[in-house]
Design a protein around this motif. Structure first.
Motif, PDB file in Angstrom:
ATOM      1  N   GLY A 156       4.463   2.508  15.695  1.00  0.00           N
ATOM      2  CA  GLY A 156       5.122   1.581  14.763  1.00  0.00           C
ATOM      3  C   GLY A 156       4.817   1.905  13.305  1.00  0.00           C
ATOM      4  N   ILE A 157       3.572   2.263  13.016  1.00  0.00           N
ATOM      5  CA  ILE A 157       3.215   2.496  11.607  1.00  0.00           C
ATOM      6  C   ILE A 157       3.820   3.820  11.128  1.00  0.00           C
ATOM      7  CG2 ILE A 157       0.909   3.527  12.061  1.00  0.00           C
ATOM      8  CD1 ILE A 157       1.643   1.109   9.194  1.00  0.00           C
ATOM      9  N   ARG A 158       3.916   4.797  12.030  1.00  0.00           N
ATOM     10  CA  ARG A 158       4.550   6.079  11.657  1.00  0.00           C
ATOM     11  C   ARG A 158       6.029   5.838  11.337  1.00  0.00           C
ATOM     12  NH1 ARG A 158       3.707  11.679  12.062  1.00  0.00           N
ATOM     13  NH2 ARG A 158       1.570  11.311  12.697  1.00  0.00           N
ATOM     14  N   LYS A 159       6.724   5.090  12.220  1.00  0.00           N
ATOM     15  CA  LYS A 159       8.141   4.762  11.985  1.00  0.00           C
ATOM     16  C   LYS A 159       8.316   4.058  10.640  1.00  0.00           C
ATOM     17  CE  LYS A 159      10.364   3.624  16.365  1.00  0.00           C
ATOM     18  NZ  LYS A 159      10.946   2.557  17.170  1.00  0.00           N
ATOM     19  N   THR A 160       7.395   3.125  10.369  1.00  0.00           N
ATOM     20  CA  THR A 160       7.488   2.319   9.149  1.00  0.00           C
ATOM     21  C   THR A 160       7.345   3.206   7.907  1.00  0.00           C
ATOM     22  OG1 THR A 160       6.554   0.461  10.343  1.00  0.00           O
ATOM     23  CG2 THR A 160       6.433   0.345   7.940  1.00  0.00           C
ATOM     24  N   ILE A 161       6.347   4.078   7.945  1.00  0.00           N
ATOM     25  CA  ILE A 161       6.124   4.928   6.763  1.00  0.00           C
ATOM     26  C   ILE A 161       7.301   5.875   6.571  1.00  0.00           C
ATOM     27  CG2 ILE A 161       4.646   6.776   5.851  1.00  0.00           C
ATOM     28  CD1 ILE A 161       2.274   5.065   6.750  1.00  0.00           C
ATOM     29  N   LEU A 162       7.825   6.403   7.682  1.00  0.00           N
ATOM     30  CA  LEU A 162       9.009   7.278   7.558  1.00  0.00           C
ATOM     31  C   LEU A 162      10.175   6.499   6.946  1.00  0.00           C
ATOM     32  CD1 LEU A 162       8.745   9.314  10.882  1.00  0.00           C
ATOM     33  CD2 LEU A 162       8.641  10.229   8.542  1.00  0.00           C
ATOM     34  N   TRP A 163      10.331   5.231   7.353  1.00  0.00           N
ATOM     35  CA  TRP A 163      11.424   4.401   6.809  1.00  0.00           C
ATOM     36  C   TRP A 163      11.264   4.264   5.280  1.00  0.00           C
ATOM     37  CZ3 TRP A 163      12.351   0.041   3.946  1.00  0.00           C
ATOM     38  CH2 TRP A 163      13.675  -0.423   3.950  1.00  0.00           C
ATOM     39  N   TYR A 164      10.049   3.999   4.813  1.00  0.00           N
ATOM     40  CA  TYR A 164       9.841   3.845   3.358  1.00  0.00           C
ATOM     41  C   TYR A 164      10.076   5.159   2.625  1.00  0.00           C
ATOM     42  CZ  TYR A 164       8.621  -1.020   3.605  1.00  0.00           C
ATOM     43  OH  TYR A 164       8.706  -2.375   3.781  1.00  0.00           O
ATOM     44  N   LEU A 165       9.707   6.270   3.273  1.00  0.00           N
ATOM     45  CA  LEU A 165       9.937   7.567   2.621  1.00  0.00           C
ATOM     46  C   LEU A 165      11.435   7.854   2.518  1.00  0.00           C
ATOM     47  CD1 LEU A 165       7.079   9.716   4.223  1.00  0.00           C
ATOM     48  CD2 LEU A 165       7.245   8.906   1.853  1.00  0.00           C
ATOM     49  N   MET A 167       0.841  -1.204   0.000  1.00  0.00           N
ATOM     50  CA  MET A 167       0.000   0.000   0.000  1.00  0.00           C
ATOM     51  C   MET A 167       0.879   1.258   0.000  1.00  0.00           C
ATOM     52  SD  MET A 167      -3.063  -1.017  -0.266  1.00  0.00           S
ATOM     53  CE  MET A 167      -3.508  -2.737  -0.489  1.00  0.00           C
ATOM     54  N   ILE A 168       1.963   1.228   0.766  1.00  0.00           N
ATOM     55  CA  ILE A 168       2.836   2.413   0.822  1.00  0.00           C
ATOM     56  C   ILE A 168       3.465   2.662  -0.553  1.00  0.00           C
ATOM     57  CG2 ILE A 168       4.897   3.444   1.874  1.00  0.00           C
ATOM     58  CD1 ILE A 168       4.350   1.665   4.375  1.00  0.00           C
ATOM     59  N   VAL A 169       4.041   1.620  -1.157  1.00  0.00           N
ATOM     60  CA  VAL A 169       4.765   1.868  -2.417  1.00  0.00           C
ATOM     61  C   VAL A 169       3.792   2.168  -3.561  1.00  0.00           C
ATOM     62  CG1 VAL A 169       6.744   0.450  -1.636  1.00  0.00           C
ATOM     63  CG2 VAL A 169       5.114  -0.518  -3.249  1.00  0.00           C
ATOM     64  N   ASN A 170       2.630   1.514  -3.565  1.00  0.00           N
ATOM     65  CA  ASN A 170       1.651   1.836  -4.619  1.00  0.00           C
ATOM     66  C   ASN A 170       1.151   3.269  -4.462  1.00  0.00           C
ATOM     67  OD1 ASN A 170       1.874  -0.757  -5.595  1.00  0.00           O
ATOM     68  ND2 ASN A 170      -0.329  -1.144  -5.674  1.00  0.00           N
ATOM     69  N   ALA A 171       0.846   3.667  -3.236  1.00  0.00           N
ATOM     70  CA  ALA A 171       0.342   5.031  -3.015  1.00  0.00           C
ATOM     71  C   ALA A 171       1.364   6.045  -3.510  1.00  0.00           C
ATOM     72  CB  ALA A 171       0.046   5.239  -1.526  1.00  0.00           C
ATOM     73  N   LEU A 172       2.620   5.838  -3.154  1.00  0.00           N
ATOM     74  CA  LEU A 172       3.644   6.816  -3.544  1.00  0.00           C
ATOM     75  C   LEU A 172       3.823   6.864  -5.063  1.00  0.00           C
ATOM     76  CD1 LEU A 172       6.245   6.219  -0.688  1.00  0.00           C
ATOM     77  CD2 LEU A 172       4.765   8.232  -1.013  1.00  0.00           C
ATOM     78  N   ALA A 173       3.507   5.729  -5.718  1.00  0.00           N
ATOM     79  CA  ALA A 173       3.628   5.693  -7.184  1.00  0.00           C
ATOM     80  C   ALA A 173       2.321   6.111  -7.861  1.00  0.00           C
ATOM     81  CB  ALA A 173       4.024   4.279  -7.620  1.00  0.00           C
ATOM     82  N   GLY A 174       1.299   6.443  -7.077  1.00  0.00           N
ATOM     83  CA  GLY A 174       0.011   6.855  -7.658  1.00  0.00           C
ATOM     84  C   GLY A 174      -0.766   5.691  -8.252  1.00  0.00           C
ATOM     85  N   LEU A 175      -0.474   4.470  -7.790  1.00  0.00           N
ATOM     86  CA  LEU A 175      -1.151   3.278  -8.331  1.00  0.00           C
ATOM     87  C   LEU A 175      -2.342   2.897  -7.448  1.00  0.00           C
ATOM     88  CD1 LEU A 175       2.055   1.177  -9.132  1.00  0.00           C
ATOM     89  CD2 LEU A 175       0.508   2.277 -10.773  1.00  0.00           C
ATOM     90  N   PRO A 176      -3.281   2.091  -7.985  1.00  0.00           N
ATOM     91  CA  PRO A 176      -4.426   1.659  -7.170  1.00  0.00           C
ATOM     92  C   PRO A 176      -3.969   0.903  -5.917  1.00  0.00           C
ATOM     93  CG  PRO A 176      -4.732   1.053  -9.485  1.00  0.00           C
ATOM     94  CD  PRO A 176      -3.347   1.600  -9.369  1.00  0.00           C
ATOM     95  N   LEU A 177      -4.755   1.029  -4.844  1.00  0.00           N
ATOM     96  CA  LEU A 177      -4.489   0.302  -3.590  1.00  0.00           C
ATOM     97  C   LEU A 177      -5.486  -0.852  -3.524  1.00  0.00           C
ATOM     98  CD1 LEU A 177      -4.055   3.419  -1.246  1.00  0.00           C
ATOM     99  CD2 LEU A 177      -2.361   2.246  -2.674  1.00  0.00           C
ATOM    100  N   PRO A 178      -5.046  -2.071  -3.918  1.00  0.00           N
ATOM    101  CA  PRO A 178      -5.997  -3.180  -4.111  1.00  0.00           C
ATOM    102  C   PRO A 178      -6.404  -3.844  -2.791  1.00  0.00           C
ATOM    103  CG  PRO A 178      -3.762  -3.887  -4.654  1.00  0.00           C
ATOM    104  CD  PRO A 178      -3.664  -2.457  -4.225  1.00  0.00           C
ATOM    105  N   VAL A 179      -7.649  -3.626  -2.393  1.00  0.00           N
ATOM    106  CA  VAL A 179      -8.172  -4.227  -1.155  1.00  0.00           C
ATOM    107  C   VAL A 179      -8.991  -5.454  -1.550  1.00  0.00           C
ATOM    108  CG1 VAL A 179      -9.724  -3.845   0.801  1.00  0.00           C
ATOM    109  CG2 VAL A 179      -8.172  -2.017   0.044  1.00  0.00           C
ATOM    110  N   TYR A 180      -8.621  -6.620  -1.004  1.00  0.00           N
ATOM    111  CA  TYR A 180      -9.312  -7.858  -1.380  1.00  0.00           C
ATOM    112  C   TYR A 180     -10.707  -7.918  -0.749  1.00  0.00           C
ATOM    113  CZ  TYR A 180      -4.634  -9.849  -2.515  1.00  0.00           C
ATOM    114  OH  TYR A 180      -3.385 -10.115  -3.006  1.00  0.00           O
ATOM    115  N   GLY A 181     -11.685  -8.382  -1.552  1.00  0.00           N
ATOM    116  CA  GLY A 181     -13.037  -8.638  -1.026  1.00  0.00           C
ATOM    117  C   GLY A 181     -13.634  -7.374  -0.436  1.00  0.00           C
TER     118      GLY A 181
END
Ligand code: NAD
Ligand code: TYD
Length: 358
Positions: A319-328, A202-216
């Protein structure tokens, strides 16, 4: 020294980095370097003589025998596995080979090595098998969280292969007295998470402007734990766990998938706003569900808390804030792992999943 398998993957590399940051005991790291293994994850240890990396398969008995005899580890931590449910649906063979046959061969090599140790070393030796809550199957909405005595009922080729490996590990204690410990952990997230799994995808797709595929319908529930907390639980199990026991590890943090995706979007809106001012939420796309999709997992981590005094250090919010900062901050890591084989996998898994109503 300790012997880690699968230490170039997501959790294994976090474990090796955390271990060597905390103590001076060397690590031998055996990893096959499948698509999920990445030496980049261990770049910080490039010139660290306490880390010995060996590329190889846990099922290669000659190699494992030789490494055990040469390095005489006091502990084995087995992370090596095929780990992605969707890949196990498209191609289960590798899951059977590594998770079942590979674990069996590793156990055989370890049994022979352990059997030849002097009495004190034999007594102190530990084999830690890192497993998953998915072996317990799916929970009804109001059911109690999984305890260690919950019956196994795996539903995917991935979870079935992990369940088989857990049973083999258990049998090696019961039959041969091998001092094994098994951890069954809930869904992890954090740095170095390969972007095929929900949160990093979800993080990498969002940053690339791609769809965020949620199953079901996106209402499936997972119990999320920051990877650093899983690693601290494993360290605690090595130090103080009782051989033959299993320990459930989790963050008391159940959330429906759609809520996870919305949280990722909200944090990205704050930390890396989109040009034009719209929210990343606009990229959320409901797609065809995963076959046999487990509805809910939840871990009761009471035993490891009571008996070993372990507790997670991170909340989901921290934890999720740290994670997103790491990907950025690590866009080049993301770019390097999105190679040709990654793009092929994304096409295999998502091209046929056309958008659908939730
Ligand atoms: P991962 O897929 O990121 O990494 C697996 C690693 O094992 C890779 O480095 C890969 O190269 C290596 N490997 C695969 N086959 C091998 C073989 N035959 N011999 C040697 N190395 C091999 O997986 P992960 O998410 O880091 O999971 C690690 C372990 O933790 C797995 O056993 C998994 O079942 C378990 N687990 C994962 C989660 C999670 O949320 N990711 C949760 C609970 C338990
Ligand atoms: P995943 O990260 O693959 O872990 P697991 O299946 O082992 O729990 O998936 C977590 C949840 O997110 C799971 O319910 C499936 C769902 N999911 C999506 O909705 N979309 C996706 O693109 C992916 C990869 C997962």
């Amino acid at each position: 020294m300790i012997f880690v398998t699968g230490g170039a993957g997501f959790i294994g590399s976090n474990f090796v980095l955390g271990w060597l940051a905390e103590r001076d005991e060397p690590v031998i790291n055996l990893d096959k370097l499948t698509y999920a293994g990445n030496r980049d994850n261990l770049a910080a240890l490039e010139s660290d003589s306490r880390h010995l990396f060996v590329q190889g398969d846990i099922g290669d008995t000659k190699l494992v025998d030789d490494l055990l005899r040469r390095h005489q580890p006091r502990v084995i931590v087995n992370f090596a596995a095929e780990s992605h449910v969707d890949r196990s649906i498209h191609g289960p063979d590798a899951f059977i080979q590594t998770n079942i046959v590979g674990t069996f061969r590793l156990l055989e090599a370890v049994r022979a090595y352990w059997g030849g140790l002097p009495a004190a070393a034999k007594e102190a030796f530990r084999f830690v098998h890192v497993s998953t809550d998915e072996v317990y199957g799916s929970l009804e909405p109001q059911a109690d969280a999984f305890t260690e005595s919950h019956p196994y009922a795996p539903n995917s080729p991935y979870s079935a292969s992990k369940a088989a490996s857990d049973h083999l590990v258990r049998a090696y204690h019961h039959t041969y007295g091998l001092p094994v410990l098994t951890t069954n952990c809930s869904n992890n997230y954090g740095p170095y998470h390969f972007p095929e799994k929900l949160i990093p995808l979800m993080i990498v797709n969002a940053l690339a402007g791609l769809p965020l595929p949620v199953y079901g319908d996106g209402r499936q529930v997972r119990d999320w734990l920051y990877v650093g907390d899983h690693c601290s639980a494993i360290r605690r199990v090595i130090e103080a766990g009782r051989p033959g026991e299993t320990y459930n590890v989790g963050g008391w943090n159940e959330k429906p998938n759609i809520e996870i995706v919305q949280t990722v979007c909200a944090l990205l809106d704050e930390l890396r706003p989109r040009a034009g001012g719209t929210s990343y939420r606009e990229l959320i796309t409901y797609v065809k569900d995963r076959p046999g999709h487990d509805r809910r997992y939840a871990i009761d981590a009471g035993k490891i808390e009571r008996e070993l005094g372990w507790r997670p250090a991170e909340t989901f919010e921290s934890g999720i804030r740290k994670t997103i900062l790491w990907y950025l901050e690590n866009a080049s890591w993301v770019a390097r792992v999105q190679d040709g084989s990654y793009r092929e996998w994304i096409a295999t898994n998502y091209d046929a999943r056309t958008a659908s109503a939730p």
